[in-house]
Design a protein around this motif. Sequence first.
Motif, PDB file in Angstrom:
ATOM      1  N   ARG A 226       0.827  -1.210   0.000  1.00  0.00           N
ATOM      2  CA  ARG A 226       0.000   0.000   0.000  1.00  0.00           C
ATOM      3  C   ARG A 226       0.855   1.251   0.000  1.00  0.00           C
ATOM      4  N   LEU A 227       0.356   2.260  -0.697  1.00  0.00           N
ATOM      5  CA  LEU A 227       0.987   3.576  -0.693  1.00  0.00           C
ATOM      6  C   LEU A 227       0.101   4.531   0.090  1.00  0.00           C
ATOM      7  N   ASP A 228       0.666   5.131   1.133  1.00  0.00           N
ATOM      8  CA  ASP A 228      -0.028   6.176   1.870  1.00  0.00           C
ATOM      9  C   ASP A 228       0.391   7.528   1.312  1.00  0.00           C
ATOM     10  N   VAL A 229      -0.584   8.327   0.896  1.00  0.00           N
ATOM     11  CA  VAL A 229      -0.330   9.662   0.348  1.00  0.00           C
ATOM     12  C   VAL A 229      -0.901  10.687   1.324  1.00  0.00           C
ATOM     13  N   ASN A 230      -0.025  11.490   1.897  1.00  0.00           N
ATOM     14  CA  ASN A 230      -0.423  12.503   2.863  1.00  0.00           C
ATOM     15  C   ASN A 230      -0.347  13.884   2.223  1.00  0.00           C
ATOM     16  N   VAL A 231      -1.482  14.538   2.114  1.00  0.00           N
ATOM     17  CA  VAL A 231      -1.605  15.830   1.445  1.00  0.00           C
ATOM     18  C   VAL A 231      -1.783  16.924   2.487  1.00  0.00           C
ATOM     19  N   SER A 232      -1.000  17.992   2.379  1.00  0.00           N
ATOM     20  CA  SER A 232      -1.147  19.168   3.231  1.00  0.00           C
ATOM     21  C   SER A 232      -1.512  20.351   2.346  1.00  0.00           C
ATOM     22  N   LEU A 233      -2.685  20.895   2.534  1.00  0.00           N
ATOM     23  CA  LEU A 233      -3.193  21.940   1.646  1.00  0.00           C
ATOM     24  C   LEU A 233      -2.828  23.332   2.142  1.00  0.00           C
ATOM     25  N   PHE A 234      -2.597  24.238   1.183  1.00  0.00           N
ATOM     26  CA  PHE A 234      -2.403  25.652   1.485  1.00  0.00           C
ATOM     27  C   PHE A 234      -3.736  26.394   1.517  1.00  0.00           C
ATOM     28  N   THR A 235      -4.665  25.927   0.685  1.00  0.00           N
ATOM     29  CA  THR A 235      -5.953  26.605   0.534  1.00  0.00           C
ATOM     30  C   THR A 235      -7.077  25.572   0.545  1.00  0.00           C
ATOM     31  N   PRO A 236      -8.308  25.980   0.882  1.00  0.00           N
ATOM     32  CA  PRO A 236      -9.431  25.040   0.861  1.00  0.00           C
ATOM     33  C   PRO A 236      -9.695  24.534  -0.556  1.00  0.00           C
ATOM     34  N   ILE A 237     -10.241  23.325  -0.655  1.00  0.00           N
ATOM     35  CA  ILE A 237     -10.605  22.750  -1.942  1.00  0.00           C
ATOM     36  C   ILE A 237     -12.031  22.226  -1.872  1.00  0.00           C
ATOM     37  N   THR A 238     -12.603  21.986  -3.015  1.00  0.00           N
ATOM     38  CA  THR A 238     -13.937  21.412  -3.077  1.00  0.00           C
ATOM     39  C   THR A 238     -13.865  19.902  -2.922  1.00  0.00           C
ATOM     40  N   SER A 239     -14.998  19.288  -2.660  1.00  0.00           N
ATOM     41  CA  SER A 239     -15.035  17.825  -2.551  1.00  0.00           C
ATOM     42  C   SER A 239     -14.679  17.177  -3.888  1.00  0.00           C
ATOM     43  N   ALA A 240     -15.070  17.836  -4.983  1.00  0.00           N
ATOM     44  CA  ALA A 240     -14.731  17.305  -6.305  1.00  0.00           C
ATOM     45  C   ALA A 240     -13.220  17.307  -6.515  1.00  0.00           C
ATOM     46  N   THR A 241     -12.552  18.369  -6.069  1.00  0.00           N
ATOM     47  CA  THR A 241     -11.096  18.416  -6.182  1.00  0.00           C
ATOM     48  C   THR A 241     -10.462  17.343  -5.304  1.00  0.00           C
ATOM     49  N   GLY A 242     -11.015  17.126  -4.113  1.00  0.00           N
ATOM     50  CA  GLY A 242     -10.512  16.061  -3.254  1.00  0.00           C
ATOM     51  C   GLY A 242     -10.614  14.700  -3.919  1.00  0.00           C
ATOM     52  N   GLN A 243     -11.712  14.468  -4.643  1.00  0.00           N
ATOM     53  CA  GLN A 243     -11.872  13.206  -5.354  1.00  0.00           C
ATOM     54  C   GLN A 243     -10.833  13.081  -6.460  1.00  0.00           C
ATOM     55  N   ARG A 244     -10.559  14.190  -7.144  1.00  0.00           N
ATOM     56  CA  ARG A 244      -9.535  14.165  -8.200  1.00  0.00           C
ATOM     57  C   ARG A 244      -8.156  13.879  -7.611  1.00  0.00           C
TER      58      ARG A 244
END
Length: 377
Positions: free
Chosen positions: A336-354
């Motif tokens: 398994r690959l764990d991908v940890n994302v740290s955002l600078f700005t808010p995103i939409t749920s659609a962007t999260g899915q992408r």
Amino acid sequence: MTAAPAVSRDQVLAYRARAQGLDGAHGATDPAALAIFDLGVQDSPAGTAAHSVAVRLAERPSDPDDLRDGRRWLTTWAIRGAPHVFRVGDVRAMACATWPGDAADAAARLAGYGGGLRKRDEDALDALRTAAEGMRRVVTDTMAKGDASRAATEALPGLCAEPCRSCGTTHISDQLMRLATLPAGLALDPDAAPVTLRPIPGWAGVPDHQEGARDLVRAYLALHGPATAKEVAAYLQTTQAPVKAVWPDDLAEVTVDGRRAWLPEEHLDDLVDAPAPELVRLLPRSDPWLMARDRELLVPDAAHRKAMWPTLGFPSAVLVNGEVAGTWRTKATARRLDVNVSLFTPITSATGQRIEEEAGLVARLRGLPDVRVRIDA
């Protein structure tokens, strides 16, 4: 005199997304058609280039094998001493274009070792030529980097060696060895560990002089423009003088939020008319998008720039439309690959899915069947 057209930061980012093939407008299915290979694509850590290619292809690949096809691709140390993947047909021209124009240019590209040569009043271009010719003599077959370093050190005069604190011996400078590798006609084996060098068949010898550097400058300006001579020099790890000596004549000047910059004239309409990109990409940390030297334009916020380019341990970048919206890092287990994302700005749920879909691509490229994504605001 006609005033230089004024363009905005948003227009520049839109232009670069299209020029670098990130917006999918070109529908590329063959990596060789991607313009990013006009400069070579950095491959550090190994596999980065394959990832950079995958996010630009119309059909997402299931594995990165294509860039390991030695009939089409070649990996070697090149610009800044970093490993790059090139089209096989471009390698000789790249060796000549990246050959320094003079001793001062060579010293700048050799960084700390070059500075030492200048202090000793020694010619850095002669040192680079000596190293390249020596490496060409000693690496006649597949050879691990450590063995090549020892053989080169024994074969070369003391000019090319320096004390190494990490290994407690004296050997050829690492940066000198890296910059001598391409002109010596040596490639890196992309599948080997430890790092392994091998001769490039039919190599015409160490270049006699610089040739084609103007085309290299134009390629940078086409992919990362509008830009300045200072930024091109920083990319090549040299000073502005050798860049200005080969500065192309057929450039268009523009102002980007009041700052003068240039790009090839034939791309001016593309810059002015580029549509706003609509994309979500997980870019590897040495992706071409992040190689531009105007980091203040790419990431205007100082705190975000510090997070994106810390002193040590660069993360990778989340690109949403034309903005670096955050960073990402991975941790892998056997399956398994764990991908940890740290955002600078808010995103939409659609962007999260992408983002989750892009993480799936990363896992496939690394040969892992499962992926888990964590997104932190």
